[in-house]
Design an enzyme around this catalytic site. Structure first.
Site, mmCIF file in Angstrom:
data_model
loop_
_atom_site.group_PDB
_atom_site.id
_atom_site.type_symbol
_atom_site.label_atom_id
_atom_site.label_comp_id
_atom_site.label_asym_id
_atom_site.label_seq_id
_atom_site.Cartn_x
_atom_site.Cartn_y
_atom_site.Cartn_z
ATOM 1 N N ARG A 86 0.795 -1.219 0.000
ATOM 2 C CA ARG A 86 0.000 0.000 0.000
ATOM 3 C C ARG A 86 0.833 1.278 0.000
ATOM 4 O O ARG A 86 0.615 2.160 -0.798
ATOM 5 C CB ARG A 86 -0.957 0.022 1.201
ATOM 6 C CG ARG A 86 -2.040 -1.011 1.121
ATOM 7 C CD ARG A 86 -3.070 -0.856 2.215
ATOM 8 N NE ARG A 86 -3.930 0.302 2.010
ATOM 9 C CZ ARG A 86 -5.006 0.557 2.757
ATOM 10 N NH1 ARG A 86 -5.334 -0.253 3.741
ATOM 11 N NH2 ARG A 86 -5.732 1.617 2.531
ATOM 12 N N HIS A 106 -8.450 -2.723 -6.811
ATOM 13 C CA HIS A 106 -8.030 -2.086 -5.545
ATOM 14 C C HIS A 106 -9.216 -2.034 -4.582
ATOM 15 O O HIS A 106 -9.979 -1.055 -4.583
ATOM 16 C CB HIS A 106 -7.508 -0.675 -5.834
ATOM 17 C CG HIS A 106 -6.706 -0.081 -4.710
ATOM 18 N ND1 HIS A 106 -5.456 -0.537 -4.350
ATOM 19 C CD2 HIS A 106 -6.981 0.933 -3.854
ATOM 20 C CE1 HIS A 106 -4.988 0.178 -3.347
ATOM 21 N NE2 HIS A 106 -5.906 1.076 -3.021
ATOM 22 N N TYR A 120 -18.034 14.978 -11.345
ATOM 23 C CA TYR A 120 -17.973 16.182 -12.169
ATOM 24 C C TYR A 120 -16.732 16.236 -13.059
ATOM 25 O O TYR A 120 -16.683 17.035 -13.978
ATOM 26 C CB TYR A 120 -17.985 17.436 -11.288
ATOM 27 C CG TYR A 120 -19.216 17.573 -10.438
ATOM 28 C CD1 TYR A 120 -20.486 17.615 -11.012
ATOM 29 C CD2 TYR A 120 -19.131 17.667 -9.052
ATOM 30 C CE1 TYR A 120 -21.617 17.741 -10.236
ATOM 31 C CE2 TYR A 120 -20.259 17.798 -8.265
ATOM 32 C CZ TYR A 120 -21.504 17.826 -8.858
ATOM 33 O OH TYR A 120 -22.630 17.945 -8.093
#
Length: 769
Positions: free
Chosen positions: A29, A75, A119
């Site tokens: 990670r 993931h 967006y």
């Protein structure tokens, strides 16, 4: 099924579980792989975009779709971390080379956050496709199962440049962090090529080609002489400065300006706003009077923070002030930690380049092995087709005489003519001698008739010749490390030519910023603080004119030099120091500033038990008394420290400091009242003193001050009185031998002079009322 109970030591289970968790965070990670310089989430985002076909020449796609695919397939963590990764990969002010082409609000250098993923849109940059994702179809890297084994994902991306250096890295694991600065792509390529030419090259020689970091925000690195050691060991501190330009006024209506056009890399985000507020603070506290106004005129074109100056301002001194007192000069802590063969390892620049080159040789070997096998198969087919064109009439006869495809193929491969009708014995005899390979036979059977046109046959021969040349080329590359190195270097130089950029960060050995603070005339002032914690200073003349009002309206009134500090001791055992020059110097009726805003003292959690000027602490012995009866004497030299806040004593759990007392020096006290209610302006304390302890339950104990030992400020002290259950010290008095002192306690008169002297750490006498 019967239960299976495993008995084991709980601490061992916890230890193993924590180690497993730590290694998972470290390797899967938080830390980048040295080969591609990417953390798993970055690798997965780029691969998911590649699988979605988000090429640079295709339309942008919603970020939410990219995040969803990444999370659902590769993931299995929070969508916020994936989207944040996508955002950072698109920010050219954070990355040396941005890898994602973002469309919409993807944040700003000033710390503005990106718009929600629904967006914004994104796609891959051409640089990413060419340098990070090319050749994935050529078996150059291993693919491993994803988290639920429904998909395959690359273990590492076939990145062709040392991304660990080009884009840098940052990450926090368990017990370790990585922080690698970005570098210039062209310089890194030159360093890699130099290492390939000479593996014995030194770090200093590499740094002739890649002299240091190249931050996307520009700025100046001012400790060039220290970079060699940093890049040799992989750890150290890089000192950064912003770029400041002086713009003289063009006409009388304008003012001279000091313009910041580049900022340190560490100032990205909220630190730009903090820098501006720090400059405002310098103006308000009168650290400088040369700045008239400050404005942020930054835009998409770049950083532009403008400071308007007074006429004849000392520009150099002001510039040094900004470096000393703000984030315009900062340090970047380098820790080049990465995963090498599954283990975290701190690497120097030479080690990073070495691992990268080994990875490139591995990629090239696998790539050209795959291409060689493909071309050999292609050559085999071409040879079969060319041979087939020479005996095309026989092949047509075999096809027309065969009952099915299997029979025809068996004849082409094995010469088996059984069941096939031929026009002549000669044709049958020729067919029996055929020995095409399986692959050739398949190509022949799939061949279209237009391939028999003369020009097509010539093209087939031409393709065959090209195929043979490619095989020779690939065999030459695979057969010689030197030839493979030429190919890798040529590849790198092409990348440099197409994507290289000019260096943005200047590297030099800069002079230390020396700020000469204007000396203020030394004078005595009066520090005053009311019961609400508002503090200020007034001049002595104003104090003398309003002495009664000063004492009536304020809790603490202390004469002090304006160059001194105020020391505030609190019940939590902390010492807070406040420079007098940081306090507002006001008229008598003006309001002060909350002391909480000027130092680390928190009036909501701490109670002041002693307050004094720093100068008056010198050459004193201070008596510390806690609520639970612990006492000690401490030399005042222990409190002469530079830090604004330190622990002045060690306290046991649930204990509090209730008092500090000066025992052997002349002390001027304006803030305390004597027991008869009059202001005592001077108190001279001798060394032959007794300590009188009073508890909440009315127990009194008198013993010599000499019974209390000298201790360090970090010590707890010794017990002054044996307290009964639920009893605590309420007050402590210091009395010089021979002095007469009487106090009223619950209507009863008590003479301290007549009180019997006992020993420390005894029970004392309870006063009956």
């Amino acid at each position: 099924m019967a239960e299976k109970i495993i008995r084991t030591e709980y601490s061992e289970v916890m230890q193993k579980s924590y180690i497993d968790y730590s290694m998972s965070v470290i390797t899967a990670r938080a830390l980048p792989d040295v080969r591609d310089g990417l953390k798993p989430v970055q690798r997965r985002v780029l691969y998911a975009m590649d699988r979605l076909g988000l090429n640079y020449d295709k339309p942008h796609r919603k970020s939410a779709r990219i995040v969803g695919d990444t999370m659902g397939k590769y993931h299995p963590h929070g969508d916020s971390s994936i989207y944040e990764t996508l955002v950072v990969l698109s920010q050219d002010f954070k990355k040396g080379m941005a890898l994602v082409d973002g469309h919409g609000n993807f944040g700003s250098i000033e710390g503005d956050g990106a718009a929600a993923m629904r967006y914004t849109e994104a796609k891959l940059k051409k640089f990413t496709q060419d340098v990070y994702l090319a050749d994935l179809d050529k078996n150059v890297v291993d693919f491993v199962p994803n988290f639920d084994e429904t998909e395959k994902e690359p273990e590492v991306l076939p990145v062709r440049v040392p991304n660990l250096l080009v884009n840098g890295a940052d990450g926090i694991a368990v017990g370790m962090t990585t922080n690698i600065p970005p570098h210039n792509l062209s310089e890194v390529v030159d360093a890699v090529c130099a290492y390939m030419d000479n593996e014995d090259i030194t770090t200093d020689e590499l740094m002739q080609l890649c002299p240091g970091p190249d931050f996307p925000t520009g700025g100046i690195v001012i400790n060039k002489s220290e970079l060699g050691a940093i890049y040799e060991t992989g750890t150290g501190k890089i000192k950064l400065r912003g770029k400041v330009i002086f713009e003289p006024a063009k006409n009388r209506s304008e003012k001279d300006k000091l313009v910041i056009t580049e900022i340190p890399y560490t100032m990205i985000g909220a630190n730009i706003g903090k820098f501006i507020s720090d400059v405002v603070s310098l103006i308000e506290t009168k650290k400088t009077t040369d700045i008239v106004d400050i404005s942020n005129e930054s835009s998409k074109e770049g950083i532009r923070i403008v400071l308007e100056l007074k006429k004849n301002a000392d520009v150099k001194n002001l510039e040094n002030l900004l470096y000393k007192k703000t984030k315009l000069e900062d340090t970047f802590g380098v820790n080049m930690l990465a995963i090498v063969d599954g283990r975290p390892e701190t690497l120097g620049i030479k080690d990073i380049i070495k691992h990268h080159i080994n990875f490139q040789y591995e990629l090239a070997t696998r790539k050209y092995t795959t291409l060689l096998e493909k071309e050999k198969a292609n050559r085999e087919i071409k040879e079969g087709l060319i041979r087939a064109c020479d005996i095309i009439d026989l092949i047509i006869e075999i096809l027309r005489g065969s009952a099915n495809l299997k029979m025809a193929k068996d004849c082409l491969v094995n010469g088996n003519v059984e069941g096939i009708k031929f026009k002549s014995e000669q044709s049958k005899k020729q067919a029996a001698g055929l020995d095409f390979t399986e692959r050739q036979a398949g190509a022949i059977l799939e061949m279209r008739l237009y391939k028999l046109i003369g020009l097509e046959i010539l093209n087939l021969q031409k393709e065959y010749d090209e195929c043979v040349k490619k095989i020779e080329k690939y065999e030459k590359i695979l057969g010689s490390r030197k030839e493979m190195a030429k190919v890798i270097k040529a590849d790198l130089l092409n990348i440099k030519k197409e994507y290289g950029v000019e260096r943005r960060t200047v590297i030099e050995d800069g002079e230390a910023a020396v700020f000469e603070e204007k000396k203020i005339p030394e004078m005595e002032v009066m520090f005053i603080m009311d019961r609400f914690g508002y503090a200020r200073t007034i001049d002595m003349a104003a104090f003398e004119r309003n002495k009664d009002a000063v004492f009536n309206e304020n809790k603490y009134v202390i004469p002090v030099m304006n160059t001194d500090k105020i020391c505030i001791f609190t019940d939590t055992g902390d010492l807070h120091q406040l420079k007098i020059k940081d306090l507002p110097f006001t008229k008598f009726r003006d309001k002060g500033t909350p002391i909480d805003n000027l130092c680390n003292y928190d009036s909501s959690k701490e109670i002041i038990v002693y307050i004094t000027p720093f100068e008056r602490l010198k050459n004193q012995k201070m008596l510390f008394v806690t609520r639970q009866g612990m006492m000690k004497l401490v030399d005042s030299e222990e409190f002469q420290v530079a830090k604004r806040t330190v622990a002045c004593t060690k306290l046991a759990d649930d204990d509090k400091l209730i008092g500090m007392y000066s025992t052997d020096a002349r002390v001027e006290i304006y803030s305390k009242f004597s027991l008869d209610g009059e202001i005592k302006e001077e108190e001279v304390v001798e060394s032959n003193q007794n300590v009188i302890v009073q508890t909440e339950n009315g127990v009194f104990l008198k013993f010599p001050l000499t019974d209390i030992p000298m201790k360090k400020k970090s010590a707890v002290g010794v017990r002054g009185i044996k307290l009964s259950k639920d009893d605590y010290i309420e007050d402590v008095f210091l009395l010089t031998e021979g002095d007469e002192f009487t106090m009223e306690y619950k209507g009863k008169s008590i003479s301290f002079a007549k009180m019997k002297t006992a020993h420390r750490d005894t029970k004392g006498t309870k006063i009956r009322v």
